[in-house]
Design an enzyme around this catalytic site. Structure first.
Site, PDB file in Angstrom:
ATOM      1  N   GLY A   3      -8.888 -32.896   9.087  1.00 41.75           N
ATOM      2  CA  GLY A   3      -8.176 -31.907   8.670  1.00 41.75           C
ATOM      3  C   GLY A   3      -8.530 -30.499   9.334  1.00 41.75           C
ATOM      4  O   GLY A   3      -8.256 -29.295   8.684  1.00 41.75           O
ATOM      5  N   HIS A  10     -18.506 -30.734  11.463  1.00 37.33           N
ATOM      6  CA  HIS A  10     -19.245 -29.747  10.776  1.00 37.33           C
ATOM      7  C   HIS A  10     -19.580 -30.016   9.377  1.00 37.33           C
ATOM      8  O   HIS A  10     -19.374 -30.888   8.635  1.00 37.33           O
ATOM      9  CB  HIS A  10     -18.254 -28.159  10.751  1.00 37.33           C
ATOM     10  CG  HIS A  10     -17.118 -28.528  10.017  1.00 37.33           C
ATOM     11  ND1 HIS A  10     -15.994 -28.563  10.206  1.00 37.33           N
ATOM     12  CD2 HIS A  10     -17.020 -28.289   8.326  1.00 37.33           C
ATOM     13  CE1 HIS A  10     -15.022 -28.734   9.066  1.00 37.33           C
ATOM     14  NE2 HIS A  10     -15.758 -28.739   7.982  1.00 37.33           N
ATOM     15  N   HIS A 139     -26.530 -40.382  -4.142  1.00 41.12           N
ATOM     16  CA  HIS A 139     -25.791 -41.306  -3.262  1.00 41.12           C
ATOM     17  C   HIS A 139     -24.781 -40.467  -2.266  1.00 41.12           C
ATOM     18  O   HIS A 139     -24.675 -39.402  -2.381  1.00 41.12           O
ATOM     19  CB  HIS A 139     -24.986 -42.192  -4.042  1.00 41.12           C
ATOM     20  CG  HIS A 139     -23.942 -41.644  -4.830  1.00 41.12           C
ATOM     21  ND1 HIS A 139     -24.152 -41.067  -6.255  1.00 41.12           N
ATOM     22  CD2 HIS A 139     -22.497 -41.595  -4.718  1.00 41.12           C
ATOM     23  CE1 HIS A 139     -23.038 -40.540  -6.732  1.00 41.12           C
ATOM     24  NE2 HIS A 139     -22.120 -40.749  -5.989  1.00 41.12           N
ATOM     25  N   LYS A 154      -4.573 -44.924   8.012  1.00 40.06           N
ATOM     26  CA  LYS A 154      -3.926 -45.164   6.577  1.00 40.06           C
ATOM     27  C   LYS A 154      -3.485 -43.687   6.001  1.00 40.06           C
ATOM     28  O   LYS A 154      -4.223 -42.795   6.170  1.00 40.06           O
ATOM     29  CB  LYS A 154      -5.095 -45.732   5.405  1.00 40.06           C
ATOM     30  CG  LYS A 154      -4.591 -45.700   4.284  1.00 40.06           C
ATOM     31  CD  LYS A 154      -5.773 -46.430   3.204  1.00 40.06           C
ATOM     32  CE  LYS A 154      -5.261 -46.411   1.619  1.00 40.06           C
ATOM     33  NZ  LYS A 154      -4.171 -47.376   1.797  1.00 40.06           N
TER      34      LYS A 154
HETATM   35 ZN    ZN Z   1     -20.095 -40.028  -5.964  1.00 37.66          ZN
END
Ligand code: ZN
Ligand code: ZN
Length: 187
Positions: A3, A10, A139, A154
């Site tokens: 992007g 960063h 997580h 993709k």
């Molecule tokens: Zn998550």
């Protein structure tokens, strides 16, 4: 990095006054699962995946796997083996293990695609309001956009954008390729 016009790494920390969509959906699932099973969704899920064909790498404190619901070809979920809500409660040893697993995952991407692989990666942790949020399990998600090679990525377009995401490869195949992309470091 993705992007941006000039590749560079960063990091950002986002703190919002409301819980954004992705962690909010997870929170609803954590709560629903806890209510239904009296257990934690991710604690139970990593037990299922611990020695399975979607496992990529694990150390004493974390497990990295390609979740069965992955939509990006080489998407990886990194989960703490211990039930905790945020990285602020990691022990010193677990903190080092976290660094180890993040390095192992990102190096595998670089090896697999023979390039400095772009990806978005982020941690999901419990909301920081006054509630306890025992339902939350800390997580991280890795979302790399590459599919076949450093130049073939993709695209989430067409039916995927208007209908629902489609898998290009199976999560089991992705995990196998990522296991094979292990970094051999000279000792
Ligand atoms: Zn998550
Ligand atoms: Zn848990």
């Amino acid at each position: 990095m993705m992007g941006c016009s000039n590749p560079h790494p960063h990091g950002q920390i986002w703190a919002t006054s409301t819980v954004p969509n992705e962690p909010r959906k997870e929170q609803e699932s954590f709560l629903a699962y806890q209510e239904q099973h009296g257990a934690c969704l991710l604690c139970d899920y990593i037990k299922l995946e611990a020695s399975g064909e979607r496992l990529v790498y694990a150390n004493d404190h974390f497990i990295a796997l390609v979740p069965f619901w992955a939509i990006w070809p080489y998407e990886i979920l990194v989960v703490s083996k211990r039930h905790l809500g945020s990285m602020s409660t990691l022990t010193d040893e677990a903190r080092l293990a976290q660094a180890d697993i993040l390095k192992c995952v990102s190096s595998r991407y670089d090896n697999l695609f023979q390039t400095s692989c772009p990806y978005s990666m982020g941690f999901h942790q419990q909301p920081t309001d006054d509630e306890e949020h025992n339902e939350w399990h800390f997580h991280a998600h890795f979302y790399p956009p590459l599919l076949r090679s450093a130049s073939v990525r993709k695209f989430m377009v067409g039916f995927e954008m208007l209908g629902s995401p489609q898998r290009d490869i199976t999560p089991e195949y992705a995990a196998e390729r990522l296991r094979q992309a292990e970094v051999k470091t000279a000792k």
